[in-house]
Scaffold this motif. Structure first.
Motif, PDB file in Angstrom:
ATOM      1  N   LYS A  99      -6.341  -2.947  -7.145  1.00  8.36           N
ATOM      2  CA  LYS A  99      -6.213  -3.438  -8.914  1.00  8.36           C
ATOM      3  C   LYS A  99      -5.227  -2.465  -9.297  1.00  8.36           C
ATOM      4  CE  LYS A  99      -9.758   0.264  -9.595  1.00  8.36           C
ATOM      5  NZ  LYS A  99     -11.142   0.280 -10.044  1.00  8.36           N
ATOM      6  N   ASN A 100      -5.099  -2.744 -10.647  1.00 10.30           N
ATOM      7  CA  ASN A 100      -4.052  -2.019 -11.350  1.00 10.30           C
ATOM      8  C   ASN A 100      -4.044  -0.497 -10.994  1.00 10.30           C
ATOM      9  OD1 ASN A 100      -2.640  -3.431 -13.087  1.00 10.30           O
ATOM     10  ND2 ASN A 100      -3.782  -2.852 -15.115  1.00 10.30           N
ATOM     11  N   ASN A 101      -2.706  -0.040 -10.508  1.00  8.24           N
ATOM     12  CA  ASN A 101      -2.525   1.240 -10.119  1.00  8.24           C
ATOM     13  C   ASN A 101      -3.358   1.909  -8.872  1.00  8.24           C
ATOM     14  OD1 ASN A 101      -0.853   1.836 -12.198  1.00  8.24           O
ATOM     15  ND2 ASN A 101      -2.277   2.201 -13.771  1.00  8.24           N
ATOM     16  N   GLY A 123      -7.781   7.936  10.174  1.00  7.64           N
ATOM     17  CA  GLY A 123      -8.274   8.371   8.971  1.00  7.64           C
ATOM     18  C   GLY A 123      -7.920   7.361   7.760  1.00  7.64           C
ATOM     19  N   LEU A 124      -7.351   6.427   8.201  1.00  3.03           N
ATOM     20  CA  LEU A 124      -6.837   5.418   7.011  1.00  3.03           C
ATOM     21  C   LEU A 124      -7.931   4.259   6.935  1.00  3.03           C
ATOM     22  CD1 LEU A 124      -3.111   4.581   7.847  1.00  3.03           C
ATOM     23  CD2 LEU A 124      -3.917   6.022   6.227  1.00  3.03           C
ATOM     24  N   SER A 129      -8.937   3.641  -1.989  1.00  2.00           N
ATOM     25  CA  SER A 129      -7.883   3.337  -2.664  1.00  2.00           C
ATOM     26  C   SER A 129      -7.305   4.493  -3.698  1.00  2.00           C
ATOM     27  CB  SER A 129      -7.988   2.211  -3.741  1.00  2.00           C
ATOM     28  OG  SER A 129      -9.265   2.352  -4.641  1.00  2.00           O
ATOM     29  N   LEU A 130      -6.225   4.645  -3.749  1.00  2.00           N
ATOM     30  CA  LEU A 130      -5.495   5.773  -4.673  1.00  2.00           C
ATOM     31  C   LEU A 130      -4.470   5.456  -5.206  1.00  2.00           C
ATOM     32  CD1 LEU A 130      -5.002   8.485  -1.645  1.00  2.00           C
ATOM     33  CD2 LEU A 130      -6.842   8.731  -3.175  1.00  2.00           C
ATOM     34  N   GLU A 136       3.209   1.095  -7.258  1.00  2.00           N
ATOM     35  CA  GLU A 136       2.805   0.484  -8.322  1.00  2.00           C
ATOM     36  C   GLU A 136       4.121   0.281  -9.384  1.00  2.00           C
ATOM     37  OE1 GLU A 136       0.502  -1.189 -11.328  1.00  2.00           O
ATOM     38  OE2 GLU A 136       0.025  -0.704  -9.052  1.00  2.00           O
ATOM     39  N   GLY A 137       4.884   1.393  -9.341  1.00  2.00           N
ATOM     40  CA  GLY A 137       6.339   1.014 -10.103  1.00  2.00           C
ATOM     41  C   GLY A 137       6.993   0.121  -9.406  1.00  2.00           C
ATOM     42  N   SER A 138       7.299   0.138  -8.097  1.00  2.26           N
ATOM     43  CA  SER A 138       7.852  -1.016  -7.425  1.00  2.26           C
ATOM     44  C   SER A 138       7.533  -2.444  -7.869  1.00  2.26           C
ATOM     45  CB  SER A 138       8.026  -0.759  -5.864  1.00  2.26           C
ATOM     46  OG  SER A 138       8.556   0.491  -5.598  1.00  2.26           O
ATOM     47  N   TYR A 139       6.057  -2.406  -7.867  1.00  2.00           N
ATOM     48  CA  TYR A 139       5.351  -3.634  -7.849  1.00  2.00           C
ATOM     49  C   TYR A 139       5.693  -4.161  -9.512  1.00  2.00           C
ATOM     50  CZ  TYR A 139       1.457  -7.099  -8.471  1.00  2.00           C
ATOM     51  OH  TYR A 139       0.917  -8.296  -8.616  1.00  2.00           O
TER      52      TYR A 139
END
Length: 145
Positions: A99-101, A123-124, A129-130, A136-139
């Motif tokens: 979702k957003n960010n 661990g993944l 979600s983080l 986010e900036g690239s998207y």
């Protein structure tokens, strides 16, 4: 002399294309006391279907590296390249937009003809979600503009 002056002025006033990079600032943040900055070369962006490709410059303190990123705008997938110096291979970490960010890391794979998610890193699978400022900036720049 006057005969050549006017055409010379016209010739010199024309714009001349310049092959250059145009870096757009995406994000900057601190992690463990180190400053990280991310830039995308807007002149390198191209698309194929729902995928966008671009060059990204990553800087931290005094070092800098350029990498090629891939982003699927339709599915919200960011392929973040990392290198493995042991076997001289470039792997991609797949990060998916929830979702957003907020993004979740799926795992790691190799880009051949088509990207294949090959393994989940330890661990993944339990990772929540983080906020991922790089993804986010690239998207937002590549998919929303």
């Amino acid at each position: 002399m006057k005969k050549y002056l006017f055409p010379l002025i016209i010739l010199l006033s024309q714009s001349i294309p310049v092959l250059s990079e145009t870096w757009i600032y995406i994000t900057g943040y601190y992690e463990d006391g180190i400053r990280f900055n991310r830039y995308i070369d807007i002149s390198s962006v191209y698309g194929k279907g729902s995928w966008k490709y671009a060059n990204m410059k990553r800087t931290m303190d005094d070092s800098e590296i350029n990498v090629g990123i891939r982003l699927n705008c339709k599915q919200g997938i960011f392929l973040n390249p990392i290198s493995d110096p042991d076997d001289n291979t470039v792997y991609f970490i797949q990060v998916r937009r929830i979702k957003n960010n907020y993004w979740v890391t799926d795992g790691m794979g190799i880009k051949r003809d088509k990207f294949v998610l090959e393994k989940t890193l330890p661990g993944l699978s339990e990772k929540k979600s983080l906020h991922n400022p790089e993804a986010e900036g690239s998207y937002k720049l590549l998919c929303k503009s």
